[in-house]
Each structure stands twice: as C-alpha cells, then as structure tokens.
Scaffold this motif. Sequence first.
Motif, PDB file in Angstrom:
ATOM      1  N   GLN A  81      30.176  37.281  43.200  1.00 41.78           N
ATOM      2  CA  GLN A  81      30.899  37.803  42.042  1.00 41.78           C
ATOM      3  C   GLN A  81      31.203  39.275  42.233  1.00 41.78           C
ATOM      4  N   VAL A  82      32.192  39.747  41.476  1.00 38.65           N
ATOM      5  CA  VAL A  82      32.473  41.172  41.354  1.00 38.65           C
ATOM      6  C   VAL A  82      32.686  41.469  39.875  1.00 38.65           C
ATOM      7  N   ASP A  83      32.715  42.749  39.542  1.00 38.04           N
ATOM      8  CA  ASP A  83      32.992  43.196  38.177  1.00 38.04           C
ATOM      9  C   ASP A  83      34.480  43.575  38.129  1.00 38.04           C
ATOM     10  N   PRO A  84      35.334  42.739  37.516  1.00 36.44           N
ATOM     11  CA  PRO A  84      36.781  42.980  37.585  1.00 36.44           C
ATOM     12  C   PRO A  84      37.255  44.346  37.094  1.00 36.44           C
ATOM     13  N   PRO A  85      36.745  44.887  35.976  1.00 34.26           N
ATOM     14  CA  PRO A  85      37.213  46.229  35.605  1.00 34.26           C
ATOM     15  C   PRO A  85      36.916  47.277  36.679  1.00 34.26           C
ATOM     16  N   ARG A  86      35.756  47.168  37.311  1.00 36.52           N
ATOM     17  CA  ARG A  86      35.430  48.109  38.394  1.00 36.52           C
ATOM     18  C   ARG A  86      36.345  47.875  39.599  1.00 36.52           C
ATOM     19  N   LEU A  87      36.635  46.603  39.896  1.00 37.11           N
ATOM     20  CA  LEU A  87      37.537  46.290  41.003  1.00 37.11           C
ATOM     21  C   LEU A  87      38.909  46.893  40.755  1.00 37.11           C
ATOM     22  N   MET A  88      39.426  46.769  39.509  1.00 30.15           N
ATOM     23  CA  MET A  88      40.731  47.331  39.197  1.00 30.15           C
ATOM     24  C   MET A  88      40.717  48.848  39.335  1.00 30.15           C
ATOM     25  N   ARG A  89      39.646  49.494  38.868  1.00 27.71           N
ATOM     26  CA  ARG A  89      39.580  50.953  39.007  1.00 27.71           C
ATOM     27  C   ARG A  89      39.592  51.360  40.474  1.00 27.71           C
ATOM     28  N   ALA A  90      38.864  50.609  41.288  1.00 26.64           N
ATOM     29  CA  ALA A  90      38.824  50.916  42.718  1.00 26.64           C
ATOM     30  C   ALA A  90      40.186  50.710  43.367  1.00 26.64           C
ATOM     31  N   LEU A  91      40.875  49.629  43.014  1.00 25.69           N
ATOM     32  CA  LEU A  91      42.189  49.361  43.599  1.00 25.69           C
ATOM     33  C   LEU A  91      43.201  50.423  43.170  1.00 25.69           C
ATOM     34  N   LEU A  92      43.184  50.786  41.885  1.00 22.57           N
ATOM     35  CA  LEU A  92      44.110  51.816  41.415  1.00 22.57           C
ATOM     36  C   LEU A  92      43.838  53.145  42.103  1.00 22.57           C
ATOM     37  N   SER A  93      42.564  53.487  42.238  1.00 26.72           N
ATOM     38  CA  SER A  93      42.210  54.738  42.890  1.00 26.72           C
ATOM     39  C   SER A  93      42.602  54.735  44.358  1.00 26.72           C
ATOM     40  N   ALA A  94      42.272  53.647  45.058  1.00 28.10           N
ATOM     41  CA  ALA A  94      42.593  53.564  46.484  1.00 28.10           C
ATOM     42  C   ALA A  94      44.096  53.576  46.717  1.00 28.10           C
ATOM     43  N   ALA A  95      44.833  52.860  45.865  1.00 26.03           N
ATOM     44  CA  ALA A  95      46.286  52.793  46.033  1.00 26.03           C
ATOM     45  C   ALA A  95      46.931  54.156  45.807  1.00 26.03           C
ATOM     46  N   THR A  96      46.539  54.850  44.748  1.00 30.61           N
ATOM     47  CA  THR A  96      47.143  56.159  44.479  1.00 30.61           C
ATOM     48  C   THR A  96      46.749  57.178  45.548  1.00 30.61           C
ATOM     49  N   ARG A  97      45.521  57.102  46.022  1.00 30.75           N
ATOM     50  CA  ARG A  97      45.104  58.005  47.106  1.00 30.75           C
ATOM     51  C   ARG A  97      45.892  57.734  48.380  1.00 30.75           C
ATOM     52  N   ALA A  98      46.289  56.467  48.572  1.00 32.28           N
ATOM     53  CA  ALA A  98      47.065  56.107  49.765  1.00 32.28           C
ATOM     54  C   ALA A  98      48.537  56.477  49.635  1.00 32.28           C
ATOM     55  N   ALA A 135      44.945  39.951  32.696  1.00 30.25           N
ATOM     56  CA  ALA A 135      43.927  39.045  33.239  1.00 30.25           C
ATOM     57  C   ALA A 135      43.032  39.708  34.273  1.00 30.25           C
ATOM     58  N   SER A 136      43.559  40.674  35.008  1.00 27.28           N
ATOM     59  CA  SER A 136      42.789  41.275  36.096  1.00 27.28           C
ATOM     60  C   SER A 136      41.484  41.895  35.623  1.00 27.28           C
ATOM     61  N   SER A 137      41.545  42.649  34.536  1.00 28.28           N
ATOM     62  CA  SER A 137      40.340  43.309  34.038  1.00 28.28           C
ATOM     63  C   SER A 137      39.517  42.422  33.123  1.00 28.28           C
ATOM     64  N   VAL A 150      32.214  48.108  43.109  1.00 28.81           N
ATOM     65  CA  VAL A 150      32.910  47.075  42.330  1.00 28.81           C
ATOM     66  C   VAL A 150      31.966  45.963  41.871  1.00 28.81           C
ATOM     67  N   GLY A 151      30.673  46.113  42.113  1.00 31.01           N
ATOM     68  CA  GLY A 151      29.709  45.134  41.616  1.00 31.01           C
ATOM     69  C   GLY A 151      29.651  43.849  42.411  1.00 31.01           C
ATOM     70  N   TYR A 152      29.980  43.921  43.704  1.00 29.66           N
ATOM     71  CA  TYR A 152      29.886  42.709  44.528  1.00 29.66           C
ATOM     72  C   TYR A 152      28.430  42.269  44.636  1.00 29.66           C
ATOM     73  N   ARG A 153      28.179  40.991  44.315  1.00 28.01           N
ATOM     74  CA  ARG A 153      26.838  40.411  44.430  1.00 28.01           C
ATOM     75  C   ARG A 153      26.947  38.978  44.922  1.00 28.01           C
TER      76      ARG A 153
END
Length: 364
Positions: free
Chosen positions: A148-165, A39-41, A84-87
Amino acid sequence: MRIVIVGAGVMGCATALELKQRGVREVVVLDQSVPGAEASSAAAGMLAAQIESRDDAELDSFVAARNAYREWTESLYDATGIDVGYRRSGALCIFRDQALFEQARLRVEAQRARGLACELVDGASARHIDQEIATDILGAAYFPDEAQVDPPRLMRALLSAATRAGVTIRSGTTVSALVTEGGRCVGVSAESAGAHAREVLRGDAVVLAAGSWSSLVPGVPRELPRVRPVRGQILMLDERSPRLRCIVFSDHAYVVPRGDGRVVCGATMENVGHRREITASGISTVLNNSLRIAPCLGEAAFVSSWCNFRPQVVTPSQGEAGAPLVGASSLPGLFVATGHHRNGILLAKAAAVAVASAIGVQSH
C-alpha cells in the motif's frame, strides 16, 4: 517537443514526470480544479495486484507494477524528501461462504503454480496472521506481498518531483475542446478560471488523463470507449493504539491500516454520475461492513469521510469494467491514460511508461 496533458491527477503527473525524465523539453499539465484533488488523493492506496487481477494477463501486469513500486517510491523520496507511505503490509481475503472459499482455493493454487506467494488458511490461521479479524470466518486467502501507499502523500511527491523537473502545472484551467488540424490532434482549447482567458495550447502530442471526466472533453474520438464515474464513499477511523496489521478484504468491503493507527475503510460502488454527496446509507454500509471484518474498529475514533469517482471504462454489456485506455488513440496526436477504475494508484507508473513509449520518447 511540447506535450500537453489534460488532468493533473496521479496519471497525468506520473506521465509528465516520466516524459521530463526522458528529456522532453516542455510538458504542460492542465487541471480544471486542484491537482490531485479527485480520485488520486481520495483512493485507499492499495497495491493489491494478486487480489484485483481478473485473468493471467492482468495478473502479470499488475504484479509487475506492484513489484516496481518500491524502487519508484524510493526515487520519489530521493527527489523530494517526501515519504509516500509505501508498506508491504500483506492482505487477507476472508470468507464466510463455502462456495467462495473453494473459488479462492482455485485462485491460490493457480497463482502458486505461477510462483507467486499466497496460501489458503483456516480461520484460526488467519487470526494468527492478524488477530483482530472476525472470529466467524471459514478461512482466508493470504497474499503476503500485497502492499500500500498513502495516496495524498504520493500526489504531493509527484507534484513536487514534476515541478522540480520543470513540468508546468496549471490549475483552474478547463479544457473546452481538443484542437485538430488535418485529422490530427495538435493541442487543446483552454479557459483559465480566474481571468477567463481563452487560449489554444498547441503541442506535438496531447495526453488525455482526466479520469472520470475524460469522455466529457469535446473532440474525444467517438471510437474511444466511454469512461464513466463510479462513486466510492470511504471513511477513516483512528485506532489510538494500532491493532490491525494487514489489509483485509471481505466481499466488496476492505480495511486498510496505515500502521500508525489510521484505518481507511471502503467502499461503496455507485453509478450516480458526478454527484459528491456523502450519504447516510453509504457511510452506514461501509462502517457496518468494516466492523464485520474487524470488530475492534468499534472502539476506534471516527475521523472523516469522503468520496471519489473511479474512472470506469464502459463495456458493451456494462458489467465488469473494461480494460484501461493507455497509449495511442484512433486520433493521431492524441494519447490516453485513463479508465483504470480501482487500480489507478497501482498502475500509475506503468501507465506513464506506456504512454511515453507510445508517444515515441525513448528512455535514457
């Protein structure tokens, strides 16, 4: 401290990132499939706090979550470079029925009394806000702060930020049971898809964030309300020259213009279990409802269709969705972040903060 999270969707990844940012030494996120693939993406990505809230308590929490999104997405961009396409696109709820229009009037008046931006407008004024909406409407409620945001972009950002952390994310790992000792959840039993290796992953806390699969994990307390899947079929159109300006709702349909020509149209609400079929009836319903909202979409190109499973908390009456499950459960050591139904994207950061606080990890 080691924390194990079941589910690598927006809830699991947002919670993992929050825990790492609060200084937790080890956070492991397990997902039976590809992280964020459910559902996230596949969500539409609306941050429709004023439209989706059902009472004053939800209104307060939803608006707070929406208003915090800009800062959150900016921090994700700083950490990953992913937009993440925030608008802040605003949203219209259009009406053809007089009774529903009058109900909207009461809602708008109540929200204005609480200091929120919204207004009730006639059909001509609604088309001044977005000239592409249907001409046969009585009027609309306008909420300029909805976003709104673009969910696939949000998921990519969260995955990237989490792994970098420093978060460990393991895909293809099925949780076969919660492990308890002395009446406390102390980890999970897991099986990796590739090597078929079975292991017990122990943790100081376990977070259940498995979306519509949450109730299927063996060992989940019976006292915990059941979460069921509600299938939503969605499609995307492409306006070669962007025309629609804001999110538009009508009854159970919506259109979400991304601003670049892409328009997300949705969505069905089907209690069919975890069946993934894209049906002719479902897509026909979504498409026809979308054209009733914005006839100009008849000239748009059809791009794709998909479905997702909203995790809905089952109420005793099985009418409206129950409140999301967030925080401590009846089983010590087990925490939950699931059951957000239509508002998982909106409430992701708020849920992550609530779960981290419930575990007892203080923010820096």
